[in-house]
Write a protein that holds these residues in place. Structure first.
Motif, PDB file in Angstrom:
ATOM      1  N   VAL A  35      48.417  55.473  29.132  1.00 34.38           N
ATOM      2  CA  VAL A  35      47.298  54.490  28.778  1.00 34.38           C
ATOM      3  C   VAL A  35      47.414  53.827  27.511  1.00 34.38           C
ATOM      4  O   VAL A  35      47.748  54.358  26.579  1.00 34.38           O
ATOM      5  CB  VAL A  35      46.229  55.679  28.415  1.00 34.38           C
ATOM      6  CG1 VAL A  35      44.709  54.624  28.340  1.00 34.38           C
ATOM      7  CG2 VAL A  35      45.776  56.259  29.730  1.00 34.38           C
TER       8      VAL A  35
ATOM      9  N   TYR B 111      46.651  44.866  40.445  1.00 35.13           N
ATOM     10  CA  TYR B 111      46.088  45.145  39.219  1.00 35.13           C
ATOM     11  C   TYR B 111      44.750  45.449  39.569  1.00 35.13           C
ATOM     12  O   TYR B 111      43.990  44.479  40.003  1.00 35.13           O
ATOM     13  CB  TYR B 111      46.536  44.042  38.165  1.00 35.13           C
ATOM     14  CG  TYR B 111      45.792  44.023  36.832  1.00 35.13           C
ATOM     15  CD1 TYR B 111      45.733  45.238  36.110  1.00 35.13           C
ATOM     16  CD2 TYR B 111      45.050  43.047  36.156  1.00 35.13           C
ATOM     17  CE1 TYR B 111      44.958  45.366  34.824  1.00 35.13           C
ATOM     18  CE2 TYR B 111      44.595  42.987  34.935  1.00 35.13           C
ATOM     19  CZ  TYR B 111      44.649  44.249  34.324  1.00 35.13           C
ATOM     20  OH  TYR B 111      43.777  44.074  32.952  1.00 35.13           O
TER      21      TYR B 111
ATOM     22  N   ALA C 179      40.756  48.164  38.761  1.00 33.57           N
ATOM     23  CA  ALA C 179      40.208  48.870  37.730  1.00 33.57           C
ATOM     24  C   ALA C 179      39.284  49.872  38.708  1.00 33.57           C
ATOM     25  O   ALA C 179      38.890  49.697  39.983  1.00 33.57           O
ATOM     26  CB  ALA C 179      39.213  48.201  36.951  1.00 33.57           C
TER      27      ALA C 179
ATOM     28  N   LYS D  94      39.093  52.301  34.069  1.00 31.04           N
ATOM     29  CA  LYS D  94      40.354  52.572  33.969  1.00 31.04           C
ATOM     30  C   LYS D  94      41.109  51.612  34.834  1.00 31.04           C
ATOM     31  O   LYS D  94      40.780  51.145  35.819  1.00 31.04           O
ATOM     32  CB  LYS D  94      40.824  53.968  34.498  1.00 31.04           C
ATOM     33  CG  LYS D  94      42.203  54.255  34.144  1.00 31.04           C
ATOM     34  CD  LYS D  94      42.297  55.867  34.500  1.00 31.04           C
ATOM     35  CE  LYS D  94      43.801  56.263  34.650  1.00 31.04           C
ATOM     36  NZ  LYS D  94      44.273  56.379  33.278  1.00 31.04           N
TER      37      LYS D  94
ATOM     38  N   ILE E  37      44.503  49.955  36.252  1.00 34.95           N
ATOM     39  CA  ILE E  37      46.115  50.265  36.522  1.00 34.95           C
ATOM     40  C   ILE E  37      46.609  49.160  37.008  1.00 34.95           C
ATOM     41  O   ILE E  37      46.253  48.441  37.703  1.00 34.95           O
ATOM     42  CB  ILE E  37      45.878  51.425  37.962  1.00 34.95           C
ATOM     43  CG1 ILE E  37      45.085  52.582  37.761  1.00 34.95           C
ATOM     44  CG2 ILE E  37      47.215  51.394  38.464  1.00 34.95           C
ATOM     45  CD1 ILE E  37      45.746  53.771  37.424  1.00 34.95           C
ATOM     46  N   CYS E  38      47.947  48.918  36.563  1.00 32.25           N
ATOM     47  CA  CYS E  38      48.661  47.808  36.862  1.00 32.25           C
ATOM     48  C   CYS E  38      49.993  48.293  37.792  1.00 32.25           C
ATOM     49  O   CYS E  38      50.733  49.274  37.028  1.00 32.25           O
ATOM     50  CB  CYS E  38      49.165  47.028  35.887  1.00 32.25           C
ATOM     51  SG  CYS E  38      49.772  45.463  36.240  1.00 32.25           S
TER      52      CYS E  38
ATOM     53  N   SER F 184      48.740  51.515  32.307  1.00 35.30           N
ATOM     54  CA  SER F 184      47.151  51.499  32.578  1.00 35.30           C
ATOM     55  C   SER F 184      46.586  51.059  31.021  1.00 35.30           C
ATOM     56  O   SER F 184      47.331  51.120  30.147  1.00 35.30           O
ATOM     57  CB  SER F 184      46.566  52.678  32.889  1.00 35.30           C
ATOM     58  OG  SER F 184      46.637  53.776  32.097  1.00 35.30           O
TER      59      SER F 184
ATOM     60  N   GLU G  70      42.340  51.335  29.303  1.00 32.63           N
ATOM     61  CA  GLU G  70      40.929  51.844  29.463  1.00 32.63           C
ATOM     62  C   GLU G  70      40.112  50.842  28.496  1.00 32.63           C
ATOM     63  O   GLU G  70      40.364  50.472  27.396  1.00 32.63           O
ATOM     64  CB  GLU G  70      40.813  53.341  28.995  1.00 32.63           C
ATOM     65  CG  GLU G  70      41.466  54.164  30.156  1.00 32.63           C
ATOM     66  CD  GLU G  70      41.417  55.831  29.944  1.00 32.63           C
ATOM     67  OE1 GLU G  70      41.915  56.471  30.850  1.00 32.63           O
ATOM     68  OE2 GLU G  70      40.958  55.945  28.674  1.00 32.63           O
TER      69      GLU G  70
END
Lengths: 504, 250
Positions: free
Chosen positions: A21, A45, A47, A55, A57-58, A72, A74
């Motif tokens: 993160v 990509y 969320a 959160k 995420i890619c 990621s 947040e």
């Protein structure tokens, strides 16, 4: 500091807590270093909400080493502002738009902050289909043409808005969302996983095999299960049959649009023979029911193999003869050649994938770069074209169908020589808790990405689907710039992008 | 030119001569048959298994093919009790006739329900406007195929047209998404009466896998009577063509 977690396609899942993160600034830096290399592109990509936080995420795919990089960041509850990364990395434009629409996040500086599909659970219910913010050019020299959502043919709904100077298109804006059925939310029905298979097959009926495979592969990753060789081969054959059928059908459609009737009717009839072969195999012309997690209800048998060989030998040859004629006929070439060009640079910038990328000379094909199923053992030949025009997109279909026919024969030979496990599907297989998995399948359009997260009980708590059309619709908009508006139909058909796969 | 003649010769004759009598491959998943009543335990298991709630228990065991997604998992789980035949004539004009019970050997049409003007006006020519409202495009493909070189429903004067103003009716595919509901209504209003309303595919008939989705809005169907239900996932071209022929009395 660890910037990403490495994983591979069609392998075991990862611990969701091991995905680093990052602070947003470091996340941006990480993308900067990755996207500097055209070898990397964004798979998705997105969320999701997790414990009051959002959160992000890619997933980035590197073509040269087959790795997938997961990272990621947040955002705390209540915060809704982020600097847009799209100006620097245009390929993120659609993903930032999607996140903004779903969660009410403002990406400051996004050059094209528009709705994506008006999902039922969008953050701002005041935004409705009817007041899509179309781009305008104020001039009494220009006019606008609106087409759809209902089109002249029997196809899915979508709205196209052109700004034209006379016959010339200055700008095309594509407004979708009409097909939104809430698929991603329905994928969280843990009570009966057969539902998820059927839903996957209906993400897009023309890609039923591709999506069913992406889903099956995802569940198998979450259960640390590796499909036996016979199952892998059968899945690859089904996927390639789907590719051949669509490519032939699209060739027919391209011929229709330029008034070449022989090409149209011959290809229509040939497509029928291919989908009827799939029907012979599993009882459905689109391959619905053929691919299931952990096994199959329709293992290949000698009779089916014989039928596949017979049809591919006969229809394959006839299609190649027809295609050679189509692409040597001056009256057809006059309509295809140099029409609807997307340059290699444009394709890289928008993150084009699959066929759209390969017609722009980008050898991006998950079957070769991030192989799955039997493609891991036996890689297919990647076909590319250079010019990025309608002709390239037509030719690519022809050449890929040719490769796929050859490839299926190789798979069948292998299939005949190995032991069969004939595993049955399992809809109650236990999934590992707190895991994250990614599954990518190169279906005929391009990469289908399915992602899932499991909770502490092993239930699916988040599911994300990215159709290749997410990346590629923008390529169509670029292709028709400065073209005559009358060339829009062939440009559109030459891409044949998904409405329902995009709208979900 | 010579090449084209060669291709044309290879192409040969492609049309299906007898659209009413054509036989599909044995594995085709068409009309289900209940060979024997499943036991109570089996019925419970099938209710849990069925992805689209197509198992009926009121009035004895049955399968509602207006809800069925034709995955055949029930027949695979209870092969002695249920089987799927390759009978593709599974459309009807009466929703009640979509429930298959033990002993049924066909899906029946309700002749009394057919409006007289439908047969009077459309017997020799029926032009249809198709609206996809959340369809997964497999039904749309099959409707296109109904007019192609193989199935050629044009031989009966049945055809899809580009504008609702030229149409005698609307064919809906998909569960009817909220985002498409208004466009569908506009299209229906633009079609001159008298007109027919046809639902193609399980998604359209019952909402299928999407019937509980909050993204779906099916009020349109509460407002207008439906002339024809054509089940399938997707509906096969032969199912669609035979259904329409039956409706217009041909």
């Amino acid at each position: 500091m660890k910037l990403f977690l490495e994983t591979y396609n069609n392998t075991n899942s990862v611990d969701i807590n091991e995905i680093p993160v990052l602070k947003y600034q470091y996340f941006a830096n990480m993308l900067r270093s990755y996207f500097a290399d055209s070898d990397n592109h964004c798979l998705s990509y997105y969320a999701y909400r997790k414990d009051n936080k959002l959160k992000f995420i890619c997933a980035i795919a590197k073509d040269s080493n087959g790795k997938i990089y997961l990272s990621s960041h947040e955002l705390d509850a209540g915060k809704i502002m982020l600097d847009s990364l799209t100006p620097e990395f245009p390929q993120l434009h659609i993903f930032e738009r999607e996140i903004a629409e779903n969660f009410g996040i403002t990406f400051e500086g996004h050059p094209w902050a528009k709705p994506v599909r008006y999902p039922f659970d969008r953050a701002d219910k005041n935004k409705v289909m009817n007041n899509y913010p179309f781009y305008r050019m104020e001039s009494d020299q220009l006019h606008e043409v609106g087409v759809g959502p209902i089109h002249a043919g029997v196809i899915e709904p979508g709205h196209f808005r052109f700004i034209c100077n006379g016959e010339k298109v200055l700008h095309l804006e594509i407004h979708l969302g009409y097909q939104h059925r809430g698929v991603e939310k329905l994928m969280l029905q843990n009570d009966n996983r057969l539902k998820l298979c059927i839903l996957s097959e209906s993400i897009g009926g023309d890609t039923a095999v591709g999506n069913a495979l992406a889903h099956a592969q995802l569940l198998e990753s979450l259960a640390d299960f590796e499909a036996p060789k016979d199952l892998q081969i059968e899945r690859c054959i089904a996927l390639e049959l789907e590719r051949i059928a669509v490519h032939i059908g699209d060739t027919a459609a391209l011929c229709t649009d330029v008034g070449y009737q022989l090409g149209q009717v011959v290809c229509e009839a040939l497509r029928t023979t291919i989908i009827n072969t799939t029907q012979f195999w599993c009882g459905n012309r689109f391959g619905k029911g053929l691919v299931r997690p952990f096994g199959t209800n329709y293992p290949l048998n000698d009779k089916t193999v014989e039928e596949i060989k017979k049809i591919l030998n006969d229809s394959g040859k006839r299609y190649f003869d027809m295609a050679e004629r189509i692409y040597s006929l001056p009256s057809v070439l006059g309509r295809f050649d140099d029409i609807g060009i997307v340059t290699t640079q444009q394709a890289y910038r928008i993150g084009a994938v699959g066929m759209a990328a390969r017609t722009c000379n980008i050898p991006r094909d998950i079957r070769a770069t991030h192989p799955f199923q039997y493609f891991k053992t036996h890689k297919p030949q990647v076909v590319t074209q250079e010019k990025g025009d309608v002709l390239a997109r037509g030719m690519l279909r022809f050449l890929e169908a040719k490769e796929s026919v050859k490839y299926i024969f190789e798979l069948l030979a292998k299939w005949e020589s190995i032991d069969k496990t004939n595993l049955k599907p399992d809809y109650d297989h236990k999934l590992n808790p707190d895991r994250f998995a990614v599954s990518i399948v190169e279906a005929w359009r391009g990469e289908l990405c399915h992602f899932a997260v499991t909770d502490e009980k092993g239930n699916i708590s988040h599911y994300k689907i990215s159709d290749p059309s997410m990346h590629n619709w923008f390529a169509l908009a670029l292709a028709v710039r400065d073209q005559e508006i009358s060339d829009f139909p062939i440009c559109n058909k030459s891409f044949n992008l998904s409405y329902c796969g995009y709208d979900l | 030119m010579i090449k084209e003649i060669k291709i044309l010769k290879q192409h040969g004759i492609q049309y299906v001569p007898d659209l009413k009598g054509a036989v599909l491959t044995p594995l085709f998943r068409g009309r289900p048959v209940i060979k024997e009543q499943p036991s109570e335990a089996e019925t419970e298991m099938l209710i849990r298994l069925c992805p689209s709630d197509a198992i009926v228990t009121v009035g004895g065991f049955g399968i509602d093919i207006g809800k069925c997604v034709f995955c055949k998992e029930c027949a695979l789980a209870c092969p002695n009790k249920i089987e799927f035949t390759n009978d593709y004539k599974i459309a009807t004009n009466d929703l009640n006739n979509l429930i298959v019970r033990q002993g049924d050997s066909e899906i029946k049409f309700n002749e009394e329900k057919i409006r007289p003007e439908v047969r009077k006006l459309f017997k020799n020519a029926l032009k249809l406007r198709q609206v996809s409202a959340g369809g997964d495009n497999s039904c749309e493909f099959e409707l296109n195929a109904s007019g192609n070189v193989n199935f050629d429903m044009g031989r009966y004067g049945i055809e899809f047209v580009a504008s609702p103003r030229h149409a005698d009716g609307i064919v809906i595919t998909g569960p009817i998404t909220e985002n498409m509901a208004e466009a569908l209504q506009i299209c229906w209003d633009a079609t001159p009466g008298p007109k027919v309303l046809i639902l193609v595919g399980t998604d359209a008939i019952s909402g299928g896998m999407f019937k509980n989705s909050p993204a779906v809005k099916r009020e349109f169907l509460d407002k207008y009577p439906v002339d024809l239900y054509v089940p399938g996932n997707p509906a096969h071209p032969l199912t669609f063509i035979n259904a329409v022929l039956r409706l217009i009395g041909k």
